[in-house]
Design an enzyme around this catalytic site. Structure first.
Site, mmCIF file in Angstrom:
data_model
loop_
_atom_site.group_PDB
_atom_site.id
_atom_site.type_symbol
_atom_site.label_atom_id
_atom_site.label_comp_id
_atom_site.label_asym_id
_atom_site.label_seq_id
_atom_site.Cartn_x
_atom_site.Cartn_y
_atom_site.Cartn_z
ATOM 1 N N GLU A 33 0.506 -1.142 0.045
ATOM 2 C CA GLU A 33 0.134 0.067 -0.083
ATOM 3 C C GLU A 33 0.774 1.803 -0.058
ATOM 4 O OE1 GLU A 33 -3.631 -0.161 0.074
ATOM 5 O OE2 GLU A 33 -3.403 -2.301 -1.010
ATOM 6 N N CYS A 35 -3.017 10.851 3.392
ATOM 7 C CA CYS A 35 -3.152 10.408 2.193
ATOM 8 C C CYS A 35 -2.713 11.493 1.088
ATOM 9 C CB CYS A 35 -4.401 10.363 2.519
ATOM 10 S SG CYS A 35 -4.907 9.452 3.014
ATOM 11 N N HIS A 75 -4.595 1.752 7.218
ATOM 12 C CA HIS A 75 -3.439 2.548 7.088
ATOM 13 C C HIS A 75 -2.273 2.845 7.910
ATOM 14 C CE1 HIS A 75 -4.336 2.712 2.083
ATOM 15 N NE2 HIS A 75 -4.105 1.422 2.750
#
EC number: 3.5.3.23
Length: 449
Positions: A174, A371, A250
């Site tokens: 990720e 992000c 995450h």
């Protein structure tokens, strides 16, 4: 200063929409099918980039992807002209069209994992695009991401580009959302911190019961090998499975670090005391003191952290050595989170300033300030080798706002994704953007013969 941490923010694309595709991301699924405003979303992101640039931080722009992804739709059996492919998918498989139209490339914390030259065996900055294998709508990103990164960081004397890891669940990767680097100075050797959700081959590690653990230990270990990192300067840690089940999909939703500081929740990692001790010992071996700022559950719950995205913030190093924390407006409007931040600023610790940004269009889709950015530590010569057209400036800010106003809609619903005109609008906009950012041909429609 001889080295910098540059932030490259994802520019929100013309097809920004809320399809609710990301199971395990509470904000994403909670706003499914709500109408979005792509123009406002892009402007909000650009405003943050410009504000940080104006404060003296190195700030760049990472281009959005072509959406809908016609190549992916063709691979799934839809045929005809490009507009016909989109129209057929809208009629026959709207859920697949929504996945192939995802706005998710805007979150460039997932674009790649980056290791600076001071840590790598060959003394170059290494990039590995994330395969994002856990979600179909994200798994289609890495090829375009790799081309864009190569166009931004083209000089092979300074930059090394790897392909994504095998697109298989055992190597689910990720990107930088699960990776942090600790150091004293950005051009000095540091300790790279990889956080994983589960081990694919070793069943001794616990797993979440409700939501998927997207990053595997095996993927993190593979990237450390690819980047030529010394085992003495790497730490692997597992996310707390219970926090994953509360929406912490995450690591950057529960912790954030910069320089020698880790800002994290009490319930971030499995065997947290051991993890912090290992980070402290490995940094001490480099002559650097590790500082852990731990937020107790009694001050801010995991639920409040997810709601406000307190930890999906940016920690930025100021010239005086203190840290600025960049948070979304939701932190200001969540009472206990805002109260904690005021106490933090008065504590005498390393974080002494907070800046709040309105990023509602991104937050509604499940992504906050952290992000939206990919961090790249660069020394002076490496920064000079970056494609200069992607670096924020007054002129670029004005140009990109004008470009957004020219090409973006101010309202988009999931029903609009089947409109072939939207594909044409997106391609026209991106073709112009590649000229503004001097990227060359990076999109599938530009590469087609």
């Amino acid at each position: 200063m001889n080295a910098f941490e540059a932030n490259f923010d994802g520019l929100v694309g013309p097809t920004h929409n809320y399809a609710g595709l990301s199971y395990g991301n509470v904000a994403s699924t909670g706003n499914q099918n709500v109408a979005s405003n792509p123009r406002e979303a892009a402007r909000q992101g650009l405003a943050k980039m410009k504000a940080l640039h104006d404060l003296g931080f190195k700030q760049g722009v990472l281009a959005p992807h072509e959406r809908p992804d016609v190549a992916a739709l063709r691979q799934l059996g839809f045929s005809g002209g490009d507009g016909e492919v989109v129209a057929k998918a809208a009629r026959q498989a709207p859920a697949i069209l929504a996945a192939c139209s995802s706005a998710s490339p805007m979150w460039t914390a997932n674009a790649a994992t980056v290791s600076p030259a001071a840590d790598t065996a060959d003394g170059r900055v290494h990039f590995t695009p994330a395969n994002l294998n856990n979600k179909f709508h994200r798994s289609i990103e890495h090829a375009t991401t790799g081309r864009i990164l190569r166009a931004m960081f083209p000089d092979e004397r300074h930059f090394a580009h790897h392909p994504a890891l095998p697109a298989q669940m055992h190597f689910g990767d990720e990107g930088a959302a699960n990776h942090t680097r600790f150091c004293q100075e950005y051009d000095q050797p540091g300790v790279e911190f990889f956080v994983f959700g589960q081990a694919a081959f070793d069943t001794r590690y616990p797993r979440p019961a409700k939501f998927p653990a997207r990053q595997t230990l095996e993927a993190s270990e593979a990237i450390a090998r690819l980047h030529g990192l010394s085992p003495e300067r790497v730490v692997f840690a597992q996310q707390d499975p219970d926090t994953i089940d509360q929406g912490v999909f995450h690591n950057d939703v529960i912790s954030v670090g910069n320089r020698n500081v880790l800002f994290h929740h009490q319930q971030s990692f499995v065997d947290q005391a051991r993890v912090l001790g290992e980070l402290s010992a490995k940094l001490a071996a480099l002559g650097t003191e590790f500082v852990a700022v731990q937020v107790p559950e009694e001050a801010v719950s995991v639920e409040e952290a997810v709601k406000s995205y307190l930890f999906n913030s940016q920690l930025l190093s100021k010239p005086d050595g203190k840290l600025l924390i960049v948070v979304p407006e939701e932190c200001h409007t969540t009472p206990r989170v805002w109260a904690y931040l005021q106490q933090l600023l008065q504590s005498g610790g390393p974080i002494d300033e907070v800046r709040v940004f309105d990023l509602k269009q991104s937050m509604r889709n499940g992504g906050g300030p952290a992000c939206l950015r990919l961090r790249v530590a660069l020394n002076q010569s490496e920064l000079a080798a970056v494609n200069p057209a992607v670096m924020m400036s007054d002129a670029l800010f004005a140009t990109l706002n004008g470009w957004v106003d020219k090409h973006y809609r101010d309202r988009l619903s999931t029903e609009d994704l089947g409109d072939p005109r939207l594909l044409d609008e997106c391609r026209t906009a991106l073709d112009e953007l590649t000229q503004i950012l001097r990227l060359g041909s990076v999109y599938p429609f530009q590469l087609a013969v």
